[in-house]
Design a protein around this motif. Structure first.
Motif, PDB file in Angstrom:
ATOM      1  N   VAL A   1       0.826  -1.344  -0.110  1.00 12.91           N
ATOM      2  CA  VAL A   1      -0.097  -0.117   0.001  1.00 12.91           C
ATOM      3  C   VAL A   1       0.791   1.323   0.125  1.00 12.91           C
ATOM      4  O   VAL A   1       0.417   2.029  -0.991  1.00 12.91           O
ATOM      5  CB  VAL A   1      -0.931  -0.034   1.190  1.00 12.91           C
ATOM      6  CG1 VAL A   1      -1.725   1.504   1.510  1.00 12.91           C
ATOM      7  CG2 VAL A   1      -1.864  -1.036   1.054  1.00 12.91           C
ATOM      8  N   MET A   2       1.929   1.217   0.910  1.00  8.06           N
ATOM      9  CA  MET A   2       2.618   2.546   0.931  1.00  8.06           C
ATOM     10  C   MET A   2       3.612   2.339  -0.227  1.00  8.06           C
ATOM     11  O   MET A   2       3.778   3.781  -0.823  1.00  8.06           O
ATOM     12  CB  MET A   2       3.812   2.257   2.075  1.00  8.06           C
ATOM     13  CG  MET A   2       2.850   2.471   3.324  1.00  8.06           C
ATOM     14  SD  MET A   2       4.228   2.400   4.882  1.00  8.06           S
ATOM     15  CE  MET A   2       5.176   4.049   4.337  1.00  8.06           C
ATOM     16  N   LEU A   3       4.006   1.591  -0.967  1.00 12.34           N
ATOM     17  CA  LEU A   3       4.783   1.616  -2.220  1.00 12.34           C
ATOM     18  C   LEU A   3       4.299   2.074  -3.380  1.00 12.34           C
ATOM     19  O   LEU A   3       4.467   3.072  -3.880  1.00 12.34           O
ATOM     20  CB  LEU A   3       5.415   0.374  -2.545  1.00 12.34           C
ATOM     21  CG  LEU A   3       6.481  -0.035  -3.663  1.00 12.34           C
ATOM     22  CD1 LEU A   3       7.705   0.901  -3.424  1.00 12.34           C
ATOM     23  CD2 LEU A   3       6.739  -1.189  -3.912  1.00 12.34           C
ATOM     24  N   ILE A   4       2.747   1.698  -3.581  1.00 12.94           N
ATOM     25  CA  ILE A   4       1.994   1.939  -4.722  1.00 12.94           C
ATOM     26  C   ILE A   4       1.461   3.565  -4.366  1.00 12.94           C
ATOM     27  O   ILE A   4       1.357   4.189  -5.428  1.00 12.94           O
ATOM     28  CB  ILE A   4       0.823   0.918  -4.562  1.00 12.94           C
ATOM     29  CG1 ILE A   4       1.184  -0.395  -5.295  1.00 12.94           C
ATOM     30  CG2 ILE A   4       0.086   1.741  -5.712  1.00 12.94           C
ATOM     31  CD1 ILE A   4       0.080  -1.339  -5.277  1.00 12.94           C
ATOM     32  N   SER A   5       1.051   3.757  -3.161  1.00 13.58           N
ATOM     33  CA  SER A   5       0.736   5.069  -2.977  1.00 13.58           C
ATOM     34  C   SER A   5       1.686   6.205  -3.310  1.00 13.58           C
ATOM     35  O   SER A   5       1.479   7.229  -3.764  1.00 13.58           O
ATOM     36  CB  SER A   5       0.488   5.219  -1.573  1.00 13.58           C
ATOM     37  OG  SER A   5      -0.824   4.551  -1.098  1.00 13.58           O
TER      38      SER A   5
END
Length: 227
Positions: free
Chosen positions: A37-41
């Protein structure tokens, strides 16, 4: 220029809000779905931030979709043991009773160098001292040392030291912390009587550990005031 600044501020606040709702874990403590989630965001916000032709909502909406997905996966992992194992995985024993489990290393794609590096990060430089080593789901290794090399504990000497309590800040930078006073079941009258002051402007920090009040005066020594 103003449009770029506004977009950056909006996307930054959106991303900050999402991370706040996701929790306060450090990068090394994230579960796989949280890291995804953090990487894509972080990648999503860069497009509308730099490309003015891209609508701002194209960056905001996917972030909130990812936030919902992250919260759903978090809730599922809390509710179901099976789904928790499926989403987060399970801890793996890499060293058992002093024996390195080669098959377990292969299953988690760990080399001996990886294992020894992780042990060194735990201040263990001699692998022969390890009784158990467990690879946790967040990628960190928990270690149990052999009994003859671990640190001596008070109970080994049949000694019972006084239990340490949490230090609660009752004054921060000259201001009384009323919620913390309520937590320790004290009031302003108690604080004023203990410090001998009414406005606390000369106190940088005051900590209470259940038995003593430690007062750090500005540019002065610490004063210990017993209960």
């Amino acid at each position: 220029m103003a449009n770029i600044i506004l977009r950056t501020v909006v996307l930054f606040i959106t991303l900050l809000f999402m991370l706040r709702l996701m929790g306060k874990r450090q990068i090394g403590q994230l579960q796989p779905y949280e890291f995804a989630v953090m990487l894509i965001s972080s990648n999503l916000v860069t497009v509308p931030m730099s490309d003015l032709a891209t609508p701002l909502l194209w960056g905001i909406i996917p972030i909130y979709v990812l936030l919902v997905l992250g919260l759903v996966f978090s809730e599922l992992s809390l509710k179901s043991t099976f789904l928790r194992k499926l989403i987060c995985g399970t801890p793996r024993v890499l060293i058992e009773k002093g024996v390195i489990l080669e098959d377990a290393l292969k299953q988690v794609r760990y080399t001996l160098n990886d294992l020894m590096e992780q042990l060194r990060s735990n201040d263990i430089f001699d692998i022969s001292q390890v009784h158990y080593a467990i690879l946790e789901t967040n990628g960190e290794i928990s270690v149990i040392l052999k009994s003859d090399v671990r640190s001596v504990q008070p109970h080994d000497l049949k000694f019972s030291p006084k239990q340490e309590e949490i230090n609660v800040a009752v004054i921060l930078d000259g201001r009384a912390q009323k919620k913390n006073l309520e937590y320790i079941k004290k009031d302003m009258f108690w604080l004023k009587s203990k410090t001998g002051q009414s406005d606390f402007k000369d106190i940088l920090l005051a900590l209470y550990d259940g038995s003593q009040l430690y007062v750090h005066y500005r540019n002065k020594k610490v004063k210990e005031i017993p209960e």
